[in-house]
Design a protein around this motif. Structure first.
Motif, mmCIF file in Angstrom:
data_model
loop_
_atom_site.group_PDB
_atom_site.id
_atom_site.type_symbol
_atom_site.label_atom_id
_atom_site.label_comp_id
_atom_site.label_asym_id
_atom_site.label_seq_id
_atom_site.Cartn_x
_atom_site.Cartn_y
_atom_site.Cartn_z
ATOM 1 N N THR A 20 0.681 -1.333 -0.022
ATOM 2 C CA THR A 20 0.022 -0.119 0.018
ATOM 3 C C THR A 20 0.822 1.236 0.067
ATOM 4 N N THR A 24 0.768 3.920 -3.221
ATOM 5 C CA THR A 24 0.452 5.353 -2.642
ATOM 6 C C THR A 24 1.556 6.291 -3.222
ATOM 7 N N TRP A 29 0.809 5.440 -12.094
ATOM 8 C CA TRP A 29 -0.569 5.150 -12.084
ATOM 9 C C TRP A 29 -0.936 5.291 -13.617
ATOM 10 N N LEU A 49 -0.237 10.027 -8.015
ATOM 11 C CA LEU A 49 -1.126 10.430 -7.069
ATOM 12 C C LEU A 49 -0.607 11.973 -6.322
ATOM 13 N N TRP A 50 0.742 11.953 -6.246
ATOM 14 C CA TRP A 50 1.430 13.196 -5.874
ATOM 15 C C TRP A 50 2.294 13.910 -6.744
ATOM 16 N N ARG A 80 -6.458 9.408 -3.725
ATOM 17 C CA ARG A 80 -5.329 9.927 -2.624
ATOM 18 C C ARG A 80 -5.866 9.529 -1.269
ATOM 19 N N MET A 83 -6.256 5.617 -0.447
ATOM 20 C CA MET A 83 -4.848 5.011 -0.101
ATOM 21 C C MET A 83 -4.156 5.306 1.131
ATOM 22 N N CYS A 84 -4.608 6.637 1.416
ATOM 23 C CA CYS A 84 -3.973 7.069 2.915
ATOM 24 C C CYS A 84 -4.870 6.391 3.835
ATOM 25 N N THR A 132 -8.289 -0.148 -0.689
ATOM 26 C CA THR A 132 -7.090 -0.396 -1.885
ATOM 27 C C THR A 132 -7.548 -0.622 -3.201
#
Length: 229
Positions: A20, A24, A29, A49-50, A80, A83-84, A132
């Motif tokens: 995981t 993240t 992706w 995601l970031w 986001r 996944m957090c 997930t």
């Protein structure tokens, strides 16, 4: 063998945690789709995601963190958060499971409390499986729909990246871990109920013996008469 299943669940839980975190953090992706005659295949674009990463031939990859969350599509914004939450759930499940295994010193010899803790850990793993699976499946569905959308330019189309495949594998690991823990909980609970049932039967039998009155067997008068004869 039964305790080895609990240790196996702990090991799988660590794999799920690493998975995981990797899903993240990875920027793969969405990756460039090398289709069309005019697309330059020497360029590669990754979207995570970031951050987004861009690389040209003979040039090191350059990554840039997104300036704003609002510029991301809805599926990446939701991913986001999901996944957090998954990372937090897996960490909590690992801690709870460590307290619920049979070899732990938590709760002493109170197996009933340990069974409850083990069941909570299994449920947390199943919830983390959902948190997930949902984002990776949502993003992959968006990629596939845009890929086959004729109104989208070839340069804007993306393919499914490695992070999504790792996410599917991680969700499977979390599912298996949760099932193992819940199966162990059910077996331990049934064993505990059998022990309680046997103890209850023994107490009931002992109570009957205490309440009963011993009456010694005496011979009949006819028997005594036959002895004299």
């Amino acid at each position: 063998m039964k305790q080895k299943l609990e240790i196996l669940a702990l090991v799988l839980g660590f794999f799920g945690l690493f998975g995981t975190i990797a899903v993240t953090a990875l920027p793969t992706w969405k990756v460039s789709a090398f289709i069309g005659a005019n697309l330059i295949v020497m360029e590669e674009l990754w979207e995570g995601l970031w951050m987004a990463c861009y690389r040209q031939i003979n040039v090191k990859m350059q990554c840039k963190v997104y300036d704003s969350l609002l510029i991301l599509p809805a599926e990446l914004q939701a991913a986001r958060g999901f996944m957090c939450v998954s990372i937090a759930l897996v960490v909590s499940a690992l801690i709870v499971t460590a307290f619920g295994i049979q070899r732990s010193n938590c709760c002493g010899d109170n197996m009933k409390s340990k069974n409850i803790v083990l069941a909570v850990g299994g449920c947390l793993y199943l919830i983390s499986f959902l948190t997930t699976l949902i984002p990776v499946s949502w993003v992959s569905d968006s990629i596939i729909r845009q890929f086959y959308n004729p109104t989208v330019l070839d340069a804007q189309k993306r393919e499914i990246g490695q992070a999504i495949f790792i996410g599917w594998g991680t969700s499977g690991v979390l599912l298996v871990t949760g099932i193992i823990l819940l199966v162990r909980h059910s077996k331990r609970r049934s064993k505990e109920e059998d022990v309680y049932h046997d103890a209850y039967n023994m107490e009931e039998k002992s109570a009957i013996k205490e309440d009963s009155v011993y009456l010694p067997q005496t011979g009949s008068g006819l028997h005594k008469f036959q002895e004299y004869v």
